[in-house]
Design a protein around this motif. Sequence first.
Motif, PDB file in Angstrom:
ATOM      1  N   VAL A 144       0.921  -1.354  -0.364  1.00 23.74           N
ATOM      2  CA  VAL A 144       0.161   0.087   0.168  1.00 23.74           C
ATOM      3  C   VAL A 144       1.185   1.465  -0.383  1.00 23.74           C
ATOM      4  CG1 VAL A 144      -1.808  -0.859   1.288  1.00 23.74           C
ATOM      5  CG2 VAL A 144       0.227  -0.121   2.806  1.00 23.74           C
ATOM      6  N   ASN A 145       1.645   1.066   0.339  1.00 25.88           N
ATOM      7  CA  ASN A 145       3.361   2.114   0.108  1.00 25.88           C
ATOM      8  C   ASN A 145       4.125   2.272  -0.630  1.00 25.88           C
ATOM      9  OD1 ASN A 145       2.798   2.511   2.831  1.00 25.88           O
ATOM     10  ND2 ASN A 145       4.149   1.270   3.555  1.00 25.88           N
ATOM     11  N   ASP A 146       3.631   1.347  -2.006  1.00 23.89           N
ATOM     12  CA  ASP A 146       3.887   1.647  -2.896  1.00 23.89           C
ATOM     13  C   ASP A 146       4.464   3.002  -3.973  1.00 23.89           C
ATOM     14  OD1 ASP A 146       5.182  -0.932  -3.088  1.00 23.89           O
ATOM     15  OD2 ASP A 146       3.356  -1.411  -4.319  1.00 23.89           O
ATOM     16  N   ILE A 147       4.886   3.368  -5.156  1.00 27.92           N
ATOM     17  CA  ILE A 147       4.481   5.017  -5.423  1.00 27.92           C
ATOM     18  C   ILE A 147       4.704   4.701  -6.894  1.00 27.92           C
ATOM     19  CG2 ILE A 147       5.787   7.257  -5.798  1.00 27.92           C
ATOM     20  CD1 ILE A 147       6.230   6.849  -2.468  1.00 27.92           C
ATOM     21  N   LEU A 148       4.271   4.698  -7.868  1.00 26.32           N
ATOM     22  CA  LEU A 148       4.554   4.784  -9.187  1.00 26.32           C
ATOM     23  C   LEU A 148       5.473   5.674  -9.265  1.00 26.32           C
ATOM     24  CD1 LEU A 148       3.585   3.802 -12.108  1.00 26.32           C
ATOM     25  CD2 LEU A 148       1.691   5.396 -12.471  1.00 26.32           C
TER      26      LEU A 148
ATOM     27  N   ASP B 274       5.945   8.303   4.226  1.00 24.69           N
ATOM     28  CA  ASP B 274       6.051   7.132   4.761  1.00 24.69           C
ATOM     29  C   ASP B 274       6.571   6.577   4.004  1.00 24.69           C
ATOM     30  OD1 ASP B 274       4.162   8.501   6.112  1.00 24.69           O
ATOM     31  OD2 ASP B 274       2.769   8.359   3.979  1.00 24.69           O
ATOM     32  N   ILE B 275       7.006   5.944   2.596  1.00 24.94           N
ATOM     33  CA  ILE B 275       7.376   4.936   2.043  1.00 24.94           C
ATOM     34  C   ILE B 275       8.960   4.689   2.940  1.00 24.94           C
ATOM     35  CG2 ILE B 275       8.909   5.651  -0.101  1.00 24.94           C
ATOM     36  CD1 ILE B 275       7.868   2.593  -1.292  1.00 24.94           C
ATOM     37  N   LEU B 276       9.581   5.498   3.626  1.00 24.43           N
ATOM     38  CA  LEU B 276      10.821   5.138   3.812  1.00 24.43           C
ATOM     39  C   LEU B 276      10.689   5.171   5.779  1.00 24.43           C
ATOM     40  CD1 LEU B 276      12.506   8.460   2.371  1.00 24.43           C
ATOM     41  CD2 LEU B 276      13.022   6.654   2.115  1.00 24.43           C
ATOM     42  N   VAL B 277       9.242   5.184   6.198  1.00 24.09           N
ATOM     43  CA  VAL B 277       9.683   5.249   7.497  1.00 24.09           C
ATOM     44  C   VAL B 277       9.975   3.747   8.781  1.00 24.09           C
ATOM     45  CG1 VAL B 277       8.264   5.293   9.650  1.00 24.09           C
ATOM     46  CG2 VAL B 277       7.449   6.728   7.468  1.00 24.09           C
ATOM     47  N   SER B 278       9.581   2.807   7.611  1.00 29.55           N
ATOM     48  CA  SER B 278       9.835   1.083   8.141  1.00 29.55           C
ATOM     49  C   SER B 278      11.284   1.385   8.585  1.00 29.55           C
ATOM     50  CB  SER B 278       9.472   0.548   7.371  1.00 29.55           C
ATOM     51  OG  SER B 278       9.862   0.264   6.343  1.00 29.55           O
ATOM     52  N   GLY B 279      12.162   1.854   7.332  1.00 28.04           N
ATOM     53  CA  GLY B 279      13.076   1.798   7.273  1.00 28.04           C
ATOM     54  C   GLY B 279      13.911   0.662   6.586  1.00 28.04           C
ATOM     55  N   ARG B 280      12.566  -0.869   6.317  1.00 23.98           N
ATOM     56  CA  ARG B 280      13.353  -1.961   5.973  1.00 23.98           C
ATOM     57  C   ARG B 280      13.380  -1.782   4.398  1.00 23.98           C
ATOM     58  NH1 ARG B 280       7.568  -3.111   7.325  1.00 23.98           N
ATOM     59  NH2 ARG B 280       6.168  -1.897   5.590  1.00 23.98           N
ATOM     60  N   ASN B 281      14.519  -2.724   3.204  1.00 18.62           N
ATOM     61  CA  ASN B 281      14.892  -2.448   2.451  1.00 18.62           C
ATOM     62  C   ASN B 281      13.100  -1.977   1.100  1.00 18.62           C
ATOM     63  OD1 ASN B 281      17.034  -3.242   3.405  1.00 18.62           O
ATOM     64  ND2 ASN B 281      17.039  -5.670   2.490  1.00 18.62           N
ATOM     65  N   LEU B 282      13.368  -1.746   0.145  1.00 16.89           N
ATOM     66  CA  LEU B 282      12.244  -1.004  -0.513  1.00 16.89           C
ATOM     67  C   LEU B 282      13.313  -2.254  -2.206  1.00 16.89           C
ATOM     68  CD1 LEU B 282      12.346   2.124   0.202  1.00 16.89           C
ATOM     69  CD2 LEU B 282      10.859   0.304   1.380  1.00 16.89           C
ATOM     70  N   PHE B 283      12.237  -1.873  -3.029  1.00 17.47           N
ATOM     71  CA  PHE B 283      12.295  -2.615  -4.029  1.00 17.47           C
ATOM     72  C   PHE B 283      12.206  -1.495  -5.704  1.00 17.47           C
ATOM     73  CE2 PHE B 283      11.461  -4.745  -7.935  1.00 17.47           C
ATOM     74  CZ  PHE B 283      12.272  -5.862  -8.270  1.00 17.47           C
ATOM     75  N   LEU B 284      13.484  -1.088  -6.612  1.00 16.37           N
ATOM     76  CA  LEU B 284      13.034   0.086  -7.315  1.00 16.37           C
ATOM     77  C   LEU B 284      13.609  -0.839  -8.980  1.00 16.37           C
ATOM     78  CD1 LEU B 284      13.724   2.547  -8.467  1.00 16.37           C
ATOM     79  CD2 LEU B 284      15.612   2.043  -7.722  1.00 16.37           C
ATOM     80  N   GLN B 285      11.891  -0.305  -9.765  1.00 18.42           N
ATOM     81  CA  GLN B 285      12.070  -0.691 -10.594  1.00 18.42           C
ATOM     82  C   GLN B 285      11.988   0.307 -11.489  1.00 18.42           C
ATOM     83  OE1 GLN B 285       8.235  -3.641  -9.928  1.00 18.42           O
ATOM     84  NE2 GLN B 285       8.972  -4.585 -11.066  1.00 18.42           N
ATOM     85  N   LEU B 286      12.974   0.061 -12.357  1.00 24.99           N
ATOM     86  CA  LEU B 286      12.703   1.681 -13.531  1.00 24.99           C
ATOM     87  C   LEU B 286      12.907   0.882 -15.190  1.00 24.99           C
ATOM     88  CD1 LEU B 286      15.995   3.337 -11.965  1.00 24.99           C
ATOM     89  CD2 LEU B 286      13.931   3.925 -12.129  1.00 24.99           C
ATOM     90  N   ALA B 287      11.737   1.476 -15.587  1.00 20.07           N
ATOM     91  CA  ALA B 287      11.770   0.946 -17.353  1.00 20.07           C
ATOM     92  C   ALA B 287      12.954   1.131 -18.287  1.00 20.07           C
ATOM     93  CB  ALA B 287      10.759   2.038 -18.503  1.00 20.07           C
ATOM     94  N   ALA B 288      13.360  -0.516 -18.689  1.00 19.25           N
ATOM     95  CA  ALA B 288      14.944  -1.046 -18.999  1.00 19.25           C
ATOM     96  C   ALA B 288      15.311   0.389 -20.334  1.00 19.25           C
ATOM     97  CB  ALA B 288      13.592  -1.958 -19.995  1.00 19.25           C
TER      98      ALA B 288
END
Length: 290
Positions: free
Chosen positions: A108-112, A182-196
Amino acid sequence: MPSLTATPHPEVGAIVVTIDWSDVPAMTGAGILAHLYRNYPDSTQIEVLGSPAYLSAGIAVFWDTIAPLDTPVFYTASSPATGTILTSSTVTVTGTGQGWLKDPAEPVNDILLDTCPTRTCPNTSTGVSFQNLGQGQFASASGVFPIIDARRPRTVAQRRKDRTSTLTVLAHSIADALRVEDILVSGRNLFLQLAARYGWASRTWNGDYIAVGDATEDRPPVANQTYPQRTWQLPFAVARAPFVPTNQSGGNGVGVSGATYGDATATGRTYAQRTATGNTYAMSSRGENL
């Protein structure tokens, strides 16, 4: 008949996968575990986050929120309780915008990351845009030790560290800046996806886990400090997946926007009202008929 159904949801950058062994009596009892795997075009596979999970009446619903973008994948499911392996059709999540910054544990924290990359966008624009990936650094972990009366040192080789860099994104409104916070608050690892086209994480289908360090928020460099845009600089190291609980009941317990308990309660409908329309737990998990 047993089935494994995969349905892409590009609006949340994910695939919902339903394991259904409900018509096999031996698979509908308590304590039946099911494993779910994502299969790539190069024949490699990886277990989906949150797998394995216990079947609920023979069914489990998984949201795979880190499935690769613009890449055909299919799923396989297995269980120690049966020798049968289920296989889904091949599906593709079509990427939109520039990519995603995701929280695999709480999607629910994911950011487009949208398509307006500069501060020249209208002040009324909203969203978060990818701006830049900084210089990549690969730190040495080897030891180099000088030797008395020798011109060359002794080297003790250790595996070189993976990439560190800085991700810069632009939040176009105060509300969007709060989403980044908000997506940074937990401090846990995130996932970065970018266009090819950006050439990010080309070995791992244009997406990888990142551990974000000390984040910096900055206002536009103009005299008028009322402009809403905020630039975020996020130094990071390429890292491992965050912890997502396994052995949950009925799926991996990962809910995206539109398929969470909060979304269901926000409708004002009671559980009895929803079940009266034929809505099941599996349907709710898939965000159907909330």
